[in-house]
Structure formats: C-alpha cells, structure tokens
Design an enzyme around this catalytic site. Sequence first.
Site, PDB file in Angstrom:
ATOM      1  N   GLU A 176      -4.331  28.061   3.865  1.00 55.27           N
ATOM      2  CA  GLU A 176      -3.433  27.317   2.970  1.00 55.27           C
ATOM      3  C   GLU A 176      -2.291  28.161   2.391  1.00 55.27           C
ATOM      4  OE1 GLU A 176      -6.314  25.814   3.401  1.00 55.27           O
ATOM      5  OE2 GLU A 176      -5.763  23.700   3.347  1.00 55.27           O
ATOM      6  N   TYR A 178      -2.605  31.175   0.856  1.00 56.72           N
ATOM      7  CA  TYR A 178      -2.959  32.047  -0.266  1.00 56.72           C
ATOM      8  C   TYR A 178      -2.981  33.513   0.195  1.00 56.72           C
ATOM      9  CZ  TYR A 178      -4.051  27.809  -2.868  1.00 56.72           C
ATOM     10  OH  TYR A 178      -3.956  26.597  -3.509  1.00 56.72           O
ATOM     11  N   ARG A 187       5.469  36.138   8.243  1.00 60.75           N
ATOM     12  CA  ARG A 187       6.328  35.386   7.336  1.00 60.75           C
ATOM     13  C   ARG A 187       6.306  35.997   5.918  1.00 60.75           C
ATOM     14  NH1 ARG A 187       7.912  30.180   6.799  1.00 60.75           N
ATOM     15  NH2 ARG A 187       7.679  29.115   4.819  1.00 60.75           N
ATOM     16  N   HIS A 264       0.572  25.490   1.905  1.00 63.80           N
ATOM     17  CA  HIS A 264       1.072  24.534   0.914  1.00 63.80           C
ATOM     18  C   HIS A 264       2.582  24.362   1.026  1.00 63.80           C
ATOM     19  CE1 HIS A 264      -2.685  23.693  -0.870  1.00 63.80           C
ATOM     20  NE2 HIS A 264      -2.868  24.881  -1.402  1.00 63.80           N
ATOM     21  N   ARG A 300      -8.010  14.642   6.093  1.00 65.27           N
ATOM     22  CA  ARG A 300      -7.882  13.229   6.446  1.00 65.27           C
ATOM     23  C   ARG A 300      -9.133  12.649   7.128  1.00 65.27           C
ATOM     24  NH1 ARG A 300      -6.111   9.699   5.595  1.00 65.27           N
ATOM     25  NH2 ARG A 300      -4.404   8.814   6.782  1.00 65.27           N
ATOM     26  N   ARG A 323     -10.894  15.100  -1.235  1.00 62.89           N
ATOM     27  CA  ARG A 323     -10.436  13.861  -1.866  1.00 62.89           C
ATOM     28  C   ARG A 323     -11.393  12.684  -1.610  1.00 62.89           C
ATOM     29  NH1 ARG A 323      -4.448  13.324   0.183  1.00 62.89           N
ATOM     30  NH2 ARG A 323      -5.585  13.620   2.117  1.00 62.89           N
ATOM     31  N   GLN A 351      -1.760  10.674  -5.611  1.00 60.09           N
ATOM     32  CA  GLN A 351      -1.172  10.278  -6.884  1.00 60.09           C
ATOM     33  C   GLN A 351      -1.945  10.778  -8.109  1.00 60.09           C
ATOM     34  OE1 GLN A 351      -0.234   6.146  -6.347  1.00 60.09           O
ATOM     35  NE2 GLN A 351       0.428   6.007  -8.466  1.00 60.09           N
ATOM     36  N   CYS A 353      -4.667  12.934  -7.868  1.00 56.11           N
ATOM     37  CA  CYS A 353      -5.325  14.232  -7.667  1.00 56.11           C
ATOM     38  C   CYS A 353      -4.273  15.336  -7.558  1.00 56.11           C
ATOM     39  CB  CYS A 353      -6.269  14.178  -6.480  1.00 56.11           C
ATOM     40  SG  CYS A 353      -5.555  13.566  -4.958  1.00 56.11           S
ATOM     41  N   CYS A 365      -8.712  10.010  -9.679  1.00 57.75           N
ATOM     42  CA  CYS A 365      -8.490   9.349  -8.390  1.00 57.75           C
ATOM     43  C   CYS A 365      -8.047   7.910  -8.630  1.00 57.75           C
ATOM     44  CB  CYS A 365      -9.793   9.368  -7.600  1.00 57.75           C
ATOM     45  SG  CYS A 365      -9.694   8.406  -6.090  1.00 57.75           S
ATOM     46  N   GLY A 659      -0.760  -6.013 -13.740  1.00 59.07           N
ATOM     47  CA  GLY A 659       0.655  -6.344 -13.872  1.00 59.07           C
ATOM     48  C   GLY A 659       0.902  -7.496 -14.819  1.00 59.07           C
ATOM     49  N   ASP A 667       0.892   0.318 -10.967  1.00 64.63           N
ATOM     50  CA  ASP A 667       0.499   0.834  -9.665  1.00 64.63           C
ATOM     51  C   ASP A 667      -1.000   0.655  -9.515  1.00 64.63           C
ATOM     52  OD1 ASP A 667      -0.534   2.782 -11.277  1.00 64.63           O
ATOM     53  OD2 ASP A 667       0.932   4.300 -10.730  1.00 64.63           O
TER      54      ASP A 667
HETATM   55  P1  NAP Z   1      10.033   0.883  -9.943  1.00 65.71           P
HETATM   56  O1  NAP Z   1       9.483   2.100  -9.309  1.00 65.71           O
HETATM   57  O2  NAP Z   1      10.065   0.783 -11.396  1.00 65.71           O
HETATM   58  O3  NAP Z   1      11.501   0.721  -9.365  1.00 65.71           O
HETATM   59  C1  NAP Z   1      12.339  -0.304  -9.725  1.00 65.71           C
HETATM   60  C2  NAP Z   1      13.740  -0.009  -9.180  1.00 65.71           C
HETATM   61  O4  NAP Z   1      14.560  -1.064  -9.506  1.00 65.71           O
HETATM   62  C3  NAP Z   1      14.347   1.237  -9.739  1.00 65.71           C
HETATM   63  O5  NAP Z   1      14.997   1.908  -8.687  1.00 65.71           O
HETATM   64  C4  NAP Z   1      15.345   0.732 -10.772  1.00 65.71           C
HETATM   65  O6  NAP Z   1      16.361   1.694 -10.727  1.00 65.71           O
HETATM   66  C5  NAP Z   1      15.715  -0.629 -10.227  1.00 65.71           C
HETATM   67  N1  NAP Z   1      15.944  -1.626 -11.228  1.00 65.71           N
HETATM   68  C6  NAP Z   1      15.196  -1.905 -12.326  1.00 65.71           C
HETATM   69  N2  NAP Z   1      15.716  -2.935 -13.001  1.00 65.71           N
HETATM   70  C7  NAP Z   1      16.812  -3.343 -12.324  1.00 65.71           C
HETATM   71  C8  NAP Z   1      17.772  -4.351 -12.531  1.00 65.71           C
HETATM   72  N3  NAP Z   1      17.686  -5.169 -13.575  1.00 65.71           N
HETATM   73  N4  NAP Z   1      18.755  -4.469 -11.653  1.00 65.71           N
HETATM   74  C9  NAP Z   1      18.846  -3.664 -10.613  1.00 65.71           C
HETATM   75  N5  NAP Z   1      17.973  -2.664 -10.341  1.00 65.71           N
HETATM   76  C10 NAP Z   1      16.958  -2.513 -11.207  1.00 65.71           C
HETATM   77  O7  NAP Z   1       9.263  -0.386  -9.447  1.00 65.71           O
HETATM   78  P2  NAP Z   1       8.827  -0.803  -7.997  1.00 65.71           P
HETATM   79  O8  NAP Z   1       9.615  -0.126  -6.940  1.00 65.71           O
HETATM   80  O9  NAP Z   1       8.826  -2.262  -8.040  1.00 65.71           O
HETATM   81  O10 NAP Z   1       7.367  -0.289  -7.913  1.00 65.71           O
HETATM   82  C11 NAP Z   1       6.376  -0.829  -8.779  1.00 65.71           C
HETATM   83  C12 NAP Z   1       5.331   0.227  -9.110  1.00 65.71           C
HETATM   84  O11 NAP Z   1       4.603   0.574  -7.976  1.00 65.71           O
HETATM   85  C13 NAP Z   1       5.937   1.490  -9.675  1.00 65.71           C
HETATM   86  O12 NAP Z   1       5.117   1.973 -10.704  1.00 65.71           O
HETATM   87  C14 NAP Z   1       5.894   2.433  -8.520  1.00 65.71           C
HETATM   88  O13 NAP Z   1       5.760   3.779  -8.924  1.00 65.71           O
HETATM   89  C15 NAP Z   1       4.656   1.961  -7.768  1.00 65.71           C
HETATM   90  N6  NAP Z   1       4.812   2.244  -6.341  1.00 65.71           N
HETATM   91  C16 NAP Z   1       4.643   3.515  -5.930  1.00 65.71           C
HETATM   92  C17 NAP Z   1       4.808   3.816  -4.591  1.00 65.71           C
HETATM   93  C18 NAP Z   1       4.602   5.223  -4.090  1.00 65.71           C
HETATM   94  O14 NAP Z   1       4.794   5.465  -2.926  1.00 65.71           O
HETATM   95  N7  NAP Z   1       4.197   6.174  -4.912  1.00 65.71           N
HETATM   96  C19 NAP Z   1       5.165   2.842  -3.706  1.00 65.71           C
HETATM   97  C20 NAP Z   1       5.349   1.548  -4.162  1.00 65.71           C
HETATM   98  C21 NAP Z   1       5.194   1.271  -5.501  1.00 65.71           C
HETATM   99  P3  NAP Z   1      17.657   1.639 -11.601  1.00 65.71           P
HETATM  100  O15 NAP Z   1      17.235   1.102 -12.925  1.00 65.71           O
HETATM  101  O16 NAP Z   1      18.139   3.056 -11.630  1.00 65.71           O
HETATM  102  O17 NAP Z   1      18.572   0.762 -10.857  1.00 65.71           O
HETATM  103 FE1  SF4 Z   2      -7.420  10.101  -2.440  1.00 61.49          FE
HETATM  104 FE2  SF4 Z   2      -7.823   9.360  -4.923  1.00 61.49          FE
HETATM  105 FE3  SF4 Z   2      -6.340  11.507  -4.429  1.00 61.49          FE
HETATM  106 FE4  SF4 Z   2      -5.378   9.094  -3.844  1.00 61.49          FE
HETATM  107  S1  SF4 Z   2      -5.862   9.872  -5.865  1.00 61.49           S
HETATM  108  S2  SF4 Z   2      -5.365  10.921  -2.520  1.00 61.49           S
HETATM  109  S3  SF4 Z   2      -7.227   8.021  -3.237  1.00 61.49           S
HETATM  110  S4  SF4 Z   2      -8.500  11.256  -3.988  1.00 61.49           S
END
Ligand code: NAP
Ligand code: SF4
Length: 682
Positions: A176, A178, A187, A264, A300, A323, A351, A353, A365, A659, A667
Amino acid sequence: MKNAAIAETEAILEFPMLLSPIQLGPLELQSRVVMGAMHTRLETQPNALEREIAFYRSRAEGGVGLIISGGISPSEDGVFEPGALATSHLDHAYQKELTTAVRDAGSPFIAQLLHAGRYAKIPELVAPSPIAAPINKRTPRGLTSSEVESLVDGFAMAAETTLECGYDGVEIMGSEGYLINQFLASRSNQRDDAWGGDWTRRKRFAVEIVRAVKRITGDNKLLSFRISALELVEHGMTQVEILDLAHDLQAAGIDVFNTGIGWHESRIPTVAQVTPRGAFADAIIQLKQAVQVPVMASNRINTPELAEEILASSAADLVSLCRPLLADADFVRKTAQGRGAQVVPCVACNQACLDRIFVAQAPSCIVNPRAAREIDFSAAKTTASKTVAVVGGGAAGLTAAIEAAANGHDVTLYEASSSLGGLLNLASQIPGKGEFETLLSSMKARAAAAGVNVKLNTRATVDLVSGYDHVIIATGVRPRLPAIDGINHSTVVTYEDILSRRRTAGQRVAIIGAGGIGFDAAEFLVDAHARFSDIATFRAHYGLSTDPKAQGGIDNTATPHLQNDHDITLMQRSGGRMGRTLSITTSWIKRDTLNRAGVRMLDGVDYRKINDDGVHITRAGETQVIAADTVILCAGQSPERGLVDALTLAGVEHEIIGGAEKAAELDAMRAIEQGVRAALAI
Ligand code: NAP
Ligand code: SF4
C-alpha cells in the site's frame, strides 16, 4: 461463534472452502475469512476499550477465522497521525484485556506492525529518500543508514511488545505504499547505500525485518507479511521483483502472505465501485503459484459466493476482508447458517469508512451504522410488540421495517410503486454502482426473513395507517424543479426520467446541478456503452500491463476506453472545484472519467432561461448559450410529504425519516441510520 461447529450441512456443501478450517503456522483457523487490518481510531474515543472489544468481539463471534489489528507503528516517527498507536506507548493492561476478549470470542488475533514512512501526517516524518508522496504535503527526511539498521531491530522489538500484550502473532505491513514498500520501489527509494540503489539492496530492508521478527515469533506465533501483489504506480516494483521478494521472504520464515493491491497514491482505482470484483485476481494467482505458504486474497471481495469462487479456483487459500466486515459482522455466521443471501454487502462507496478516516473522523459504514459504534446501539429485543406501519420502501423505510420486525414488532410496509428500493433502484443504474442492487437483494432477503408484511402497489392513506400502534413515514423525495424561465420546455427532463430510462437523452446534453446526482447522470450517459462491464475493459482503460517486467504493472502507452456519444455540459451555480461535495476518496475517479470523456464542467453559472436553443447562462459576466436538445435537472430534491400533511391534519401520530424528513444532503447513510434508530425507538 465456533463456526465450524454450527455450520449447517447445506451451507458446508455450498461453501466448502470458505467454511473449512486451515492451519496457518501455529494457528488453526475455523474459517478461511480473515479480518484485515483497519484503522478505526477507536482507541482515541471515549470508552475506547469497551468500544474496541465490542467491535472486534462481534466479528470474532461472527465467525472470522483470524483478526488482524489496526496498524501499530514500531517507532514514534512511523505513526499515521499524532496520537496513533506506536508500540513504545502501548498500554499493556488495555491491550491484554482486548486480546483476551477477542480470543475468548473465538478468533485468534494478531497485531499489524505498520510504519507509515512518507504517508505519516506528522511534522517529523521519515522515508528512504526525501521525496514527498503526492498525497501528503509534508516532505520526509531521508533515514540515515544507521537509523535504517535500528529500525530493523525496532520491528523485532515491536513484535516482542505485541506478543507480550497477548497477540497471537504479527503481520508486517509491506504494501500500500507504506515505509517497507517505499524501500522496495525506486519511485521512493533513491538511496545509494546498503539499503537502496539496485533491486538487491532495495529489498534488503523487508527481508532483514522479516528475519529479525521471525527470531521473535519463532514457531509458536504467526508471522504474516502483507506484500504488494501489484503496485499500480510508476516506478513501482515489477511482477518479477515481487515474486523474487516473496521467495526471499518465504525463506526468511513467513507463515502466510497477505496481499495488497496498489499504493494509496495510485491513480488507478483499487477499491472503488468502478473497480470490478476480481479485477486484480491475476496478480494474486501469480503470487500463489510462486510460493508454498498460504496466500490471502483481498480487494473487492464482498459476497460469500465470490469468496468461495476465489478459494475454489485455488487462486488463494484465504480471503482477507475489511470493509465487508464493517458492512456485516456476521458475514461468516450467516453463510454458515445458510443465510448467505442476508449478508449485508459492502457497496464499495468509501463514504463512511475511508472518507471519514481522511478527515480525521471515526469510521462506520453506510449500510451498517452500528459498525465501529456497536455500544451506541441497543441489542435488546422488545418485550412489548407493537403493530407498525412503515410507509415507503426506499432505503430508510425498508431499513426501519427490517429492524423493527427483527426487533419483535409486527410490521407492514406500504410501497406505492411495484417494487421496493426507491432511489437505490436508480443508483444501481449508474456505471460502477451495481452494488446497490446487491444491497437491495440483501434488504429484501432480510425483510422476508424478519417477517415484514410487504404491500406493493399500495399508496398508504390516513385510513390505512391510522389503526397501527406506530407509524413511520419514509416517503422519500422528488426532484426539485428550479425557478428558471422555460423550466417546462419540452427538452427538460429530470434525472429520474433519464436514470429510469423513461426518457432518452439526445446528442447535446446540458445538466443543471453538479452534486452527486449530476455527476452520476453524466457518468450514466458517458458510460452508456458499459465501459466497466468487464475486467478486460477496466484493465485496458486504466492501462494495466501483462508484462511481468512492467514497472508498477502499468502500461503507460495504453489509451483510455471511453466511448461518449453525447456532447455534455455539467453546470453548477457555485464557484470552485466541481464535485467537491462528493466522496473525498473517489471523486477524483469521477472527475477523471468525465474529463477523459470530454464533458465540459462549468462552475459559477447563472441560469437565465431555457428555450429551443438550449440553456442561456451568464458566467463571469458573459452571456452564453449551452446548446442542448436535452436538459437534465439534477438540482437537488424536495421532501415528499403529502401523507405527512394529511396525517397531521387527522391527528395521527407519526415519525418521519429519510428524505421525507429532510431532503438536503440525503444519502443512503442518513436514510439507513435513521431507519435503524427509528426502529429501535419504537
Ligand atoms: P446535491 O449533491 O445537493 O446537489 C444538488 C446540485 O444542484 C448542486 O450542484 C447545486 O449546486 C444544484 N442546485 C441546488 N439548488 C439549485 C437550484 N435551485 N437551481 C439550480 N441548481 C441548484 O444533491 P443531489 O445531487 O440531488 O444528491 C442528493 C444526495 O445524494 C446528496 O447528499 C449527495 O451527496 C448524495 N449522492 C452522492 C453520490 C456520490 O457519489 N457520493 C451520488 C449521488 C448522490 P449549485 O447550488 O452550486 O448550483
Ligand atoms: Fe463499504 Fe460501508 Fe465503507 Fe461503503 S461505508 S465502502 S459500504 S464499508
């Protein structure tokens, strides 16, 4: 759990390798599942010992064959961060109580010795050469030759200390990226003394450490070495060197090899969702074929089926899970009891961990909020069973229903659509997020096992739920429609329309909103041709080499495999780096994918209007038209609260979770944790 003893015959037939014992050096393991070392920070929290015991005991009782502690540094300058464990300041009484508790719970417990080298987040860090790691802004001091010699003795003394504390052996962390790994690769090792220069001198540190530690562990304690089976960094070890090293370490007395994949700092995803399961199996197989001692596979492996497949194919003798054992402490026990379908799978999101570890928080988790917080959740079953209605079959509602039913309540789950899962169904459509489907299958299996009465195609009403003792509302969210002139134009669709395939995107796409879902929608379109559907494509895309002499196992001439049929612009109103609200450890992969696919990313956007020409914006004082035949709204969510208002009006008591309670920053982590807590609070 004395797992072999309670394994049911059918389970043994289905998982004969996974559930079989194995002799490792002096230890007989009850199963082939090893819990790999995890940095938990539990030792720094209030009630640390109680927390650590609960964390490790539950995995031991869950049937793992061997547990490896989080990394303990053999010297003060090798700790990950200030306050992390070093053998020089181990509390022996604390450690003895911990090791005894884990062993009594049914699993041998060994200590991992880890010197972080140039990854240490401390002011006085050291390394083979004064070269900073790309993921640490601090530059290390190069160790002197005599310091390197002392450090070899330091590892031996550290091993002695941990054995005095009751551990059943040690694992030397050599992968990893270390310190030991840093010595092995040109490297990071540009010395020209007895410890660096050519391959023979670069490998000397690792070999001398193993010889010194073996003198301490002897034949009565286990000695494991975690070897980097595949480096995935430029100027990393070649496969020829790795196998040569393995040969020398085996001769020096290693009982078992654990394996690590990538440093890493590698720019190739090794544990993220985009990494297909089994993507690096080749490297493990090569190692396994080159040595006589047992080998553990890692990375994985998140289902009993996959683990069994790896073991049955003789690719490895054991599987090392980290994990997946956060996600489910009972991974082995459920498998042994024929309940493998109920194993809660790690979805490889990082997210709760790894992301938390990177921001100095204690990990948990997303799919198992009890992980590393066992003592914060009651384990007692209810003595007063109630009738419970849960409305909404997404992550929050489904979890609340499962937990409440498992806790002894009589639960009915109402879901308006024809299937359970809610947004998990959409998430699983994103390339690399297929694991959410595995999670949903597990939830359905657990709901059935707990006796949840599921009513699909049933929109709950006040009349329907008012007779229950307890009502939980988890009706979720709906996409937010921002107040932009032309929002009802025919080109405008929601992310739900696209991800559920109700609507198809045209060639020119403008995405409004660049949060998690905006990025997901862009990836969905870019990856319409299933870029990572198989291991070969993944390997080709990231330039993994099959040449055993390739440094780091990388082919620098490879070209990315991306086929993007769309002209995509991803936009946000706020200024600054796009995707900064996403996962710390994986957002770089998403940005990299979209950049390589030619997706334009615009921050600081002011949306003016939407019409036949596309989206009219102003940015940095200039007006632009983003030509689009499809405008996808990914602008966040609003709570879906129709039933809440009606219940409030009718005076029916209810609790709101997920929600429906708060749409912002919703999330899976919050949804699932709220579901668990709501059920325990009934
Ligand atoms: P979000 O992460 O809060 O993003 C909302 C987006 O919409 C932002 O880019 C925001 O940016 C924009 N926005 C907000 N209000 C707006 C408005 N009135 N007009 C125009 N743009 C606006 O929400 P989400 O994408 O719907 O995701 C929902 C949740 O799921 C979040 O907590 C997210 O972290 C989670 N999630 C995570 C992942 C991941 O891969 N980690 C993937 C999917 C979802 P601006 O305000 O700058 O425009
Ligand atoms: Fe896996 Fe939980 Fe970590 Fe997501 S938070 S990678 S589900 S151990």
